[in-house]
Design a protein around this motif. Structure first.
Motif, PDB file in Angstrom:
ATOM      1  N   TYR A  18      49.575  75.856  37.538  1.00  0.00           N
ATOM      2  CA  TYR A  18      50.607  74.970  38.079  1.00  0.00           C
ATOM      3  C   TYR A  18      50.047  73.579  38.326  1.00  0.00           C
ATOM      4  N   ALA A  19      48.837  73.511  38.889  1.00  0.00           N
ATOM      5  CA  ALA A  19      48.245  72.200  39.204  1.00  0.00           C
ATOM      6  C   ALA A  19      48.077  71.356  37.945  1.00  0.00           C
ATOM      7  N   LYS A  20      47.568  71.962  36.889  1.00  0.00           N
ATOM      8  CA  LYS A  20      47.373  71.208  35.637  1.00  0.00           C
ATOM      9  C   LYS A  20      48.721  70.829  35.026  1.00  0.00           C
ATOM     10  N   THR A  21      49.695  71.740  35.062  1.00  0.00           N
ATOM     11  CA  THR A  21      51.010  71.433  34.485  1.00  0.00           C
ATOM     12  C   THR A  21      51.668  70.298  35.247  1.00  0.00           C
ATOM     13  N   HIS A  22      51.601  70.368  36.587  1.00  0.00           N
ATOM     14  CA  HIS A  22      52.217  69.328  37.405  1.00  0.00           C
ATOM     15  C   HIS A  22      51.568  67.970  37.134  1.00  0.00           C
ATOM     16  N   THR A  23      50.252  67.939  37.057  1.00  0.00           N
ATOM     17  CA  THR A  23      49.534  66.680  36.812  1.00  0.00           C
ATOM     18  C   THR A  23      49.983  66.055  35.485  1.00  0.00           C
ATOM     19  N   LEU A  24      50.075  66.856  34.465  1.00  0.00           N
ATOM     20  CA  LEU A  24      50.422  66.339  33.133  1.00  0.00           C
ATOM     21  C   LEU A  24      51.892  65.914  33.059  1.00  0.00           C
ATOM     22  N   ARG A  25      52.775  66.676  33.709  1.00  0.00           N
ATOM     23  CA  ARG A  25      54.182  66.312  33.687  1.00  0.00           C
ATOM     24  C   ARG A  25      54.423  65.011  34.449  1.00  0.00           C
ATOM     25  N   GLU A 109      39.155  66.326  37.978  1.00  0.00           N
ATOM     26  CA  GLU A 109      40.001  65.332  38.592  1.00  0.00           C
ATOM     27  C   GLU A 109      41.236  65.107  37.717  1.00  0.00           C
ATOM     28  N   PRO A 110      42.440  64.926  38.353  1.00  0.00           N
ATOM     29  CA  PRO A 110      43.656  64.697  37.569  1.00  0.00           C
ATOM     30  C   PRO A 110      43.536  63.514  36.604  1.00  0.00           C
ATOM     31  N   ALA A 111      42.916  62.442  37.081  1.00  0.00           N
ATOM     32  CA  ALA A 111      42.791  61.256  36.201  1.00  0.00           C
ATOM     33  C   ALA A 111      41.935  61.569  34.985  1.00  0.00           C
ATOM     34  N   GLU A 112      40.846  62.361  35.214  1.00  0.00           N
ATOM     35  CA  GLU A 112      39.972  62.717  34.090  1.00  0.00           C
ATOM     36  C   GLU A 112      40.724  63.628  33.103  1.00  0.00           C
ATOM     37  N   LEU A 113      41.534  64.566  33.633  1.00  0.00           N
ATOM     38  CA  LEU A 113      42.299  65.453  32.760  1.00  0.00           C
ATOM     39  C   LEU A 113      43.291  64.662  31.912  1.00  0.00           C
ATOM     40  N   ILE A 114      43.990  63.736  32.600  1.00  0.00           N
ATOM     41  CA  ILE A 114      44.976  62.934  31.859  1.00  0.00           C
ATOM     42  C   ILE A 114      44.286  62.088  30.788  1.00  0.00           C
ATOM     43  N   ALA A 115      43.161  61.497  31.138  1.00  0.00           N
ATOM     44  CA  ALA A 115      42.429  60.654  30.173  1.00  0.00           C
ATOM     45  C   ALA A 115      41.944  61.478  28.974  1.00  0.00           C
TER      46      ALA A 115
END
Length: 535
Positions: A18-25, A109-115
């Motif tokens: 959920y955390a990864k899905t929420h971050t990306l959405r 980190e969310p920013a690192e995942l998004i990048a």
């Protein structure tokens, strides 16, 4: 982010997933989820996502195995492996070697995942563009290759057509040269036959009743007549023979010549004549067509050693498309045998002059060449079709008569004898001049001989009026036609007879200008003179 780019988030732990899905959405990505490896493979096949965010440790199937399967079936799909358990450099190497495009250790980190996701999608976008460009290049190369192949095929076809045309031209030039040579030889031979035949005619009047001398004379005359026939065949091949073209009914002609054809092919071969009831009149030389049919019948007989059937059929028809014949109506006369047939190589040479498959003593090789020359001189043509073991068909295309008058022969009344005439007799062959003068003088005419056109003109200017000019046509220095024109300029009332075995003589058609075919009989010459002065 493009709408068609889908990210598949695969993780068996609901909170982490959920955390990864929420971050990306929140970052604007379209995300789908899978809870294990089996579901991940099903959704990859169904959704074909641009990127798979793949947990390494799962209960049913490791992320390493799932990554391998994805890369086998969908090699362009980007895979980003994530793991909280396998975070050593060795673990990263194993993940990357399984086909993963990148590897992250959790927690991330969310920013690192998004990048990381954006970087991989940019790579995917560039790769897609490269694939599109490569496909376009391949398509252009394929299209250009196709065009080059078509151009090469066209060039190959044109080269083949050019070679065919060159071969046809060479054959035509050879045939034309041979025709000119044959025509010249036939002309000289005609003159010799004229000398022999005329002397035989004069000798025949003085033989008396000695049976042995009469027999010798008859043998010499028969040989001369056969030589005349051969000369006519040579002239026909050379297309220089004089043709007597008339409207002829094909049914009547075939009925008249059938018995002779049946005797020629022998009693063991069947002859079938099949003529359409509406077949039109043909513009032909009757005698030459009969001779052509006899030639073809004899060829058919020789091709049917075990006996067979000869079929002669006549129809109104147009030539097939692609034919060298003009696209107009013809009378199509076919002569078909059930004989041995010819292979392609023999068929290609069948109408060549002096080509024959028969033994040297069995044939001259002029038969089919004569038929072809005769038909082409008429404006028609000869086409042969044959195959080994399937017989041969000769297709004779005869010009249709322009007027459909009655084709029955008209017998002209015998002309009365001409009064004694003053005749200027011209020929470059001195023996012909002598025998011609003897013929004419024995019939009461006064003859002045000349050996050339120039000598004849001098006599016309010096001796005054002549009633009739009889001249050979093919003479050195001045032709008979040229002499006739000049003679009539000097003496307009003089009448002209041009004697020749050739066809094309200028001036014919004038009421006072007639033709006499060489070699001629004394009776032919005297009858023609009588006809002139009976008008």
């Amino acid at each position: 982010m493009p709408e068609n780019q889908v990210i598949l988030n695969v993780d068996d732990t609901e909170a982490v997933r959920y955390a990864k899905t929420h971050t990306l959405r929140v970052a604007g990505f379209k995300v789908e989820e899978a809870v294990n490896g089996a579901e991940a493979l099903q959704k990859v096949a169904a959704l074909q996502p641009s990127l798979v965010l793949l947990d390494v440790r799962m209960p049913d199937m490791s992320g390493i195995e799932v990554c391998r399967r994805i890369k086998v079936d969908f090699p362009t799909t980007m895979v980003l492996q994530v793991s909280a358990s396998y975070i050593s450099s060795a673990d990263r190497v194993i993940g990357l070697e399984s086909g993963a495009d990148s590897y992250l250790a959790q927690p991330v980190e969310p920013a690192e995942l998004i990048a990381a996701v954006r970087a991989l999608l940019r790579i995917r976008s560039v790769e897609d563009q490269l694939r599109t460009v490569n496909q376009q290049l391949e398509d252009r190369v394929a299209e250009r290759t196709r065009q080059l192949m078509e151009a090469n095929q066209q060039l190959t076809h044109e080269i083949a057509e050019r070679e065919k045309a060159q071969a046809s031209l060479i054959q035509a030039l050879k045939t034309e040269a041979l025709g000119q040579l044959t025509g010249g030889i036939a002309h000289d031979f005609n003159n010799l036959l004229m000398i022999i035949s005329s002397n035989l005619q004069l000798l025949g009047k003085r033989l008396g009743d000695d049976d042995r001398l009469r027999r010798y004379w008859a043998g010499a005359k028969e040989g001369t007549d056969r030589a005349v026939t051969l000369t006519q065949r040579l002239l026909t091949f050379a297309r220089r023979q004089e043709l007597k073209i008339e409207s002829v009914g094909i049914p009547e002609l075939l009925a008249g010549v059938r018995s002779l054809i049946e005797r020629s092919v022998g009693p063991m071969n069947e002859v079938v004549v099949d003529v359409a009831p509406d077949v039109r009149l043909a513009a032909i030389d009757r005698n030459q067509l009969e001779l052509a049919l006899l030639n073809l019948s004899v060829n058919a007989r020789d091709a049917m050693p075990d006996n067979g059937r000869l079929t002669i059929a006549a129809r109104n028809a147009r030539p097939p498309k692609g034919s060298s014949l003009a696209d107009r109506d013809y009378v199509h006369l076919s002569v078909t045998d059930t004989g041995t047939g010819m292979d392609a190589q023999t068929l290609a040479r069948a109408t060549e002059p002096f080509f024959s498959t028969k033994a040297p003593e069995k044939g001259t090789g002029l038969g089919l060449a004569m038929v072809r020359g005769f038909l082409e001189q008429l404006g028609g043509g000869l086409v042969l079709t044959s195959a080994r073991g399937e017989g041969t068909t000769a297709h004779l295309w005869l010009p249709v008569a322009t007027t459909q008058q009655d084709a029955a022969e008209v017998t002209e009344p015998e002309a009365p004898a001409a009064r004694p005439l003053s005749i200027l007799f011209v020929d470059d062959e001195q023996l012909l001049v002598m025998v011609g003068a003897d013929m004419l003088e024995s019939n009461g005419h006064q003859v002045t001989p000349a050996g050339s056109g120039a000598e004849a003109l001098e006599l016309l200017q010096s001796k005054g009026r002549f009633d009739l000019l009889i001249t050979d046509h093919a003479m050195p220095g001045m032709t008979g036609a040229e002499l006739a024109e000049k003679a009539r300029a000097i003496s307009p009332e003089i009448r002209v007879v041009v004697a020749s075995g050739f066809q094309d003589i200028p001036g014919e058609g004038d009421a006072n200008w007639l033709r006499l075919r060489k070699p001629y009989l004394e009776s032919d010459l005297i009858d023609l003179i009588n006809q002139i002065y009976a008008r």
